[in-house]
Motif scaffolding. Structure first.
Motif, mmCIF file in Angstrom:
data_model
loop_
_atom_site.group_PDB
_atom_site.id
_atom_site.type_symbol
_atom_site.label_atom_id
_atom_site.label_comp_id
_atom_site.label_asym_id
_atom_site.label_seq_id
_atom_site.Cartn_x
_atom_site.Cartn_y
_atom_site.Cartn_z
ATOM 1 N N ALA A 12 0.867 -1.182 0.000
ATOM 2 C CA ALA A 12 0.000 0.000 0.000
ATOM 3 C C ALA A 12 0.903 1.231 0.000
ATOM 4 C CB ALA A 12 -0.912 -0.015 1.223
ATOM 5 N N HIS A 13 1.291 1.669 -1.188
ATOM 6 C CA HIS A 13 2.143 2.848 -1.303
ATOM 7 C C HIS A 13 1.623 3.735 -2.427
ATOM 8 C CE1 HIS A 13 4.199 1.313 -4.940
ATOM 9 N NE2 HIS A 13 4.101 0.128 -4.355
ATOM 10 N N LEU A 14 2.051 4.958 -2.475
ATOM 11 C CA LEU A 14 1.462 5.956 -3.367
ATOM 12 C C LEU A 14 1.752 5.716 -4.833
ATOM 13 C CD1 LEU A 14 2.015 9.192 -1.258
ATOM 14 C CD2 LEU A 14 -0.034 7.770 -1.445
ATOM 15 N N ASN A 15 2.732 4.879 -5.153
ATOM 16 C CA ASN A 15 3.018 4.551 -6.545
ATOM 17 C C ASN A 15 2.464 3.186 -6.944
ATOM 18 O OD1 ASN A 15 4.486 6.947 -7.098
ATOM 19 N ND2 ASN A 15 6.259 6.087 -6.019
ATOM 20 N N ALA A 16 1.642 2.600 -6.078
ATOM 21 C CA ALA A 16 1.023 1.307 -6.392
ATOM 22 C C ALA A 16 0.073 1.460 -7.578
ATOM 23 C CB ALA A 16 0.269 0.777 -5.183
ATOM 24 N N SER A 17 -0.118 0.383 -8.301
ATOM 25 C CA SER A 17 -0.964 0.448 -9.504
ATOM 26 C C SER A 17 -2.395 0.862 -9.184
ATOM 27 C CB SER A 17 -0.972 -0.918 -10.203
ATOM 28 O OG SER A 17 -1.513 -1.923 -9.348
ATOM 29 N N GLY A 18 -2.861 0.526 -7.987
ATOM 30 C CA GLY A 18 -4.226 0.875 -7.610
ATOM 31 C C GLY A 18 -4.379 2.254 -7.020
ATOM 32 N N ALA A 19 -3.279 2.969 -6.802
ATOM 33 C CA ALA A 19 -3.330 4.286 -6.160
ATOM 34 C C ALA A 19 -3.634 5.377 -7.176
ATOM 35 C CB ALA A 19 -2.024 4.567 -5.433
ATOM 36 N N ARG A 20 -4.698 5.143 -7.942
ATOM 37 C CA ARG A 20 -5.118 6.124 -8.945
ATOM 38 C C ARG A 20 -5.946 7.211 -8.276
ATOM 39 N NH1 ARG A 20 -7.598 1.151 -12.123
ATOM 40 N NH2 ARG A 20 -8.295 0.922 -9.973
#
Length: 733
Positions: A176-184
């Protein structure tokens, strides 16, 4: 670097913490401004987060069952640990069990507080997880679901777990980090940022924590045309512009409110302008996507209708938190709390709300709530059936019109629903629906919209089906006690019949029909009624406004959740419910067919019998070019022009439009006292119309040229542009 979690490094003592809180409230009450050490604010936020986990009481029997059933390797029976597919991943129950046990271990009122047995069970379960590092085919579990549960365990008792086990957990939480693929930029970005912020609280990373909080606060913004919050206060999770306000948008608001409360009266507090945007969104977006501001509503939902309990009522937790954090629109928030706690019979809400960025219309009166869902070349019709949920949603955006009086009319009807008889929709009846991968489609027309003066409104849908050779012009006209539904220019090729469904909902009580001068109680089964005056069921009267045969059926229907949901956790057993369906059969090879009916919600049988259409409603036009209705008692005309034309308003008044558009008029004899207009096509910068009445309407977005010789007012209205195109302009008080 991983810190030593067996120490209480960086934390205040219990005495110091209590002293600080007392001083903080003293300073707040006296207005004294002080500069507080960052570590104090940081620890206070962490304390609040942990306290939130411990609000609910511990279920003693549940904890005992988890302890006795756990296997020696830390697993639990009944969970399929082999299936990591998008439709499976029951592993989520494993991490959820760990959180439940951690709460029992720390809750001050728990008989398991500080229990070595509970701590060992958590340690065993966590050890099993880090040894296997289960990874789901659905990214959500990897970046949100699993990290969210694991960080809760860390905050609750991570300092008491073996240091090497905590260190091994960090890379999993770190997904869970800000560059994760889901962090749109959407609901998921703010959720991921929240998980990261909680983990930084656990790790004691103050500077990084502050940076992440700024990211969370920054997500409260308008993102019209892309993912996120739209200017009409709807919410788009993806670029398909499908309505996600009461799904992802609800989680988006809840996640922000969570941190709003955690950071209140600290150096991390959010700015007032961001808080006001959030409150506006909660009241004018989320709450107006709900029936009575409480019940999740069928028309606003997508694939989640395939989950049992999807249309449940919301509690008052979030609006109460907002009231703790701000006094902005306090009265409106208090009313939502009152409705959710005391019941919808207390509701006093009345509005007509059009979400022009999402092409969704909602209409609330104290006694009923209704909605219309549409799509166009701008918006797709429905969410993709991600993770094999919502497998029959092909027509659930086709001008659908759901009606609620209790909020429970459609609760869990979906495993037995006929998905080719969606309320309000005109649908070509097929042997079976296309494959689920054919659900999401873009619309073919741009004349899709509504006009509203914020209290009343009409809706127009130039409908061309992306699934079938079918088209129609569909309109809805909404008043205080009733609303009118018109269809014209219905055209379909082929041998398959075309139905327009008035309603399909759970059966409740007797069904009555008035045909000619005879009223009768119908028996369960299927009925064909020749030109009925009205049908009555569950406090709703359905009136036919033009000669029209109808068909209806009611009684038991058996189905299965697995027909619409292939998730392994979907109930497998058959479901039987009693269902009421009412529709107009337009036949096959349809050419220029039409329909006209009126719905009288929240009416008793006696009120339905006494209702006189001619005293209230007059259909002024129902053609492919123009659909219009006059309400005689309200002195109101609503007109949907699909092209330039002229309309006789009655009482010697005429309205002329030089192009397409929607108009709502409030009348006083031959005077127009208020007007609202809109351009559903969004092609125009100005709208031109003429009325044979002298107009004197307040407003800055129009001008009137009075032609005394011909007794005509020539009106030019400046229409909204950009992200407000498609919204209404109101002229007059």
């Amino acid at each position: 670097m991983i810190q030593n979690y067996s120490t209480a490094k960086g934390r205040l003592s219990s005495f110091g913490s209590n002293l600080f809180i007392g001083l903080l409230f003293f300073f707040l009450l006296t207005g004294i401004t002080v500069a507080l050490p960052a570590s104090i604010d940081f620890d206070l936020v962490k304390e609040r987060v942990v306290k939130e986990y411990l609000i609910s009481e511990v279920d003693k029997e549940e904890i005992q069952q988890l302890l006795t059933s756990q296997n020696p390797d830390g697993t639990w029976p009944g969970i399929n640990y082999q299936d990591v597919s998008r439709t499976g991943f029951e592993h989520y129950f494993h991490t959820g069990n760990m959180v439940t046990l951690a709460k029992a271990y720390q809750h001050p009122n728990s008989t398991f507080r500080g229990s070595p047995k509970v701590k060992q069970a958590i340690s065993n379960a966590l050890d099993h997880w880090v040894q296997n590092d289960y990874f789901c085919d659905n990214w959500w579990y990897n970046q949100i679901g699993t990290p969210n549960n694991l960080v809760a365990v860390m905050l609750l008792l991570g300092d008491e777990l073996p240091e090497e086990l905590v260190q091994a957990t960090q890379p999993i939480i770190g997904r869970a980090h800000l560059n994760a693929s889901g962090a749109r930029p959407s609901g998921d970005r703010i959720k991921i940022a929240g998980i990261l912020a909680k983990n930084l609280l656990f790790l004691g990373e103050k500077e990084k924590f502050e940076t992440v909080l700024k990211v969370i606060e920054g997500e409260i913004k308008f993102s019209t045309g892309s993912r996120g919050l739209q200017r009409d206060f709807s919410f788009h999770h993806r670029v398909d512009r499908v309505n996600n306000t009461s799904s992802y948008g609800l989680g988006y608001a809840d996640a922000f409110v969570e941190w709003l409360v955690y950071t209140a009266a600290t150096q991390y507090s959010f700015s007032r302008d961001k808080v006001e945007i959030l409150v506006d969104y909660y009241l004018d977006g989320i709450s107006k996507n709900l029936a009575f501001g409480k019940y999740l509503e069928a028309g606003a939902k997508n694939r989640s209708i395939a989950r049992p309990g999807a249309l449940h009522g919301l509690d008052a937790k979030t609006p109460k938190k907002l009231l703790q954090a701000t006094d902005y629109r306090k009265g409106d928030l208090e009313e939502i709390v009152k409705i959710r706690e005391e019941g919808i019979h207390k509701v006093s809400l009345s509005y007509g709300k059009y979400f022009w960025q999402t092409e969704f219309f909602t209409y609330q009166r104290p006694g009923f709530f209704t909605s219309v869902r549409m799509y166009s070349i701008r918006n797709d019709n429905m969410e993709v059936p991600y993770n094999s949920e919502g497998l029959m949603n092909h027509h659930r955006g086709d001008g659908t019109n759901h009606l609620s009086i209790t909020g429970k009319e459609y609760l869990d009807i979906f495993p037995v629903m006929d998905f080719q008889k969606i309320p309000g929709a005109t649908i070509l009846q097929k042997e079976k629906l296309p494959d689920p991968d054919q659900i999401q489609k873009s619309g073919y027309t741009d004349f899709v919209g509504a006009v509203t003066d914020d209290l009343y409104g009409s809706v127009a849908f130039d409908f061309i089906s992306p699934h079938d050779p079918l088209k129609a012009r569909k309109s809805w006209f909404f008043f205080d006690k009733e609303y009118v539904c018109l269809g014209a220019g219905i055209y379909a090729k082929g041998k398959q019949e075309v139905f327009t469904t008035l309603n399909q909902l759970l059966l409740k009580g007797e069904v009555y029909a008035q045909v000619g001068h005879q009223m009768k109680i119908l028996k369960s089964g299927k009925h064909g009624l020749k030109n009925p005056d009205w049908i009555y069921h569950d406090r709703v009267g359905y009136f036919m406004l033009a000669p029209q045969d109808v068909e209806l059926s009611f009684g038991e229907v058996t189905g299965n959740w697995t027909s619409i949901n292939r998730q392994t956790r979907a109930p497998q057993e058959d479901v039987t419910k009693e269902v009421f369906s009412l529709w107009v059969n337009h036949g096959n090879n349809v050419r220029q067919e039409s329909y006209a009916y009126m719905i009288l919600p929240n009416a008793s049988l006696e009120e339905t019998k006494a209702y006189r259409i001619d005293d209230q409603i007059e259909i002024l036009a129902n053609t492919p070019e123009l659909q219009a209705v006059r309400h005689k008692q309200l002195l109101q005309v609503q007109a949907n022009f699909y092209q330039a034309g002229k309309l006789d308003l009655g009482d010697g008044l005429e309205l002329t439009m030089d192009g397409p558009g929607l108009v709502l008029l409030h009348l006083d004899g031959q005077n127009i006292v208020k007007m609202a207009v809109s351009d559903p096509s969004r092609k125009l910068d100005k709208m031109h119309l003429q009325l044979n009445s002298k107009l004197n309407l307040q407003g800055t977005q129009h001008r009137v040229a009075w032609d005394a010789e011909h007794w005509i007012s020539k009106v030019t209205v400046q229409l909204p542009e950009g992200e407000f195109a498609g919204s209404s302009v109101i002229l007059g008080d």
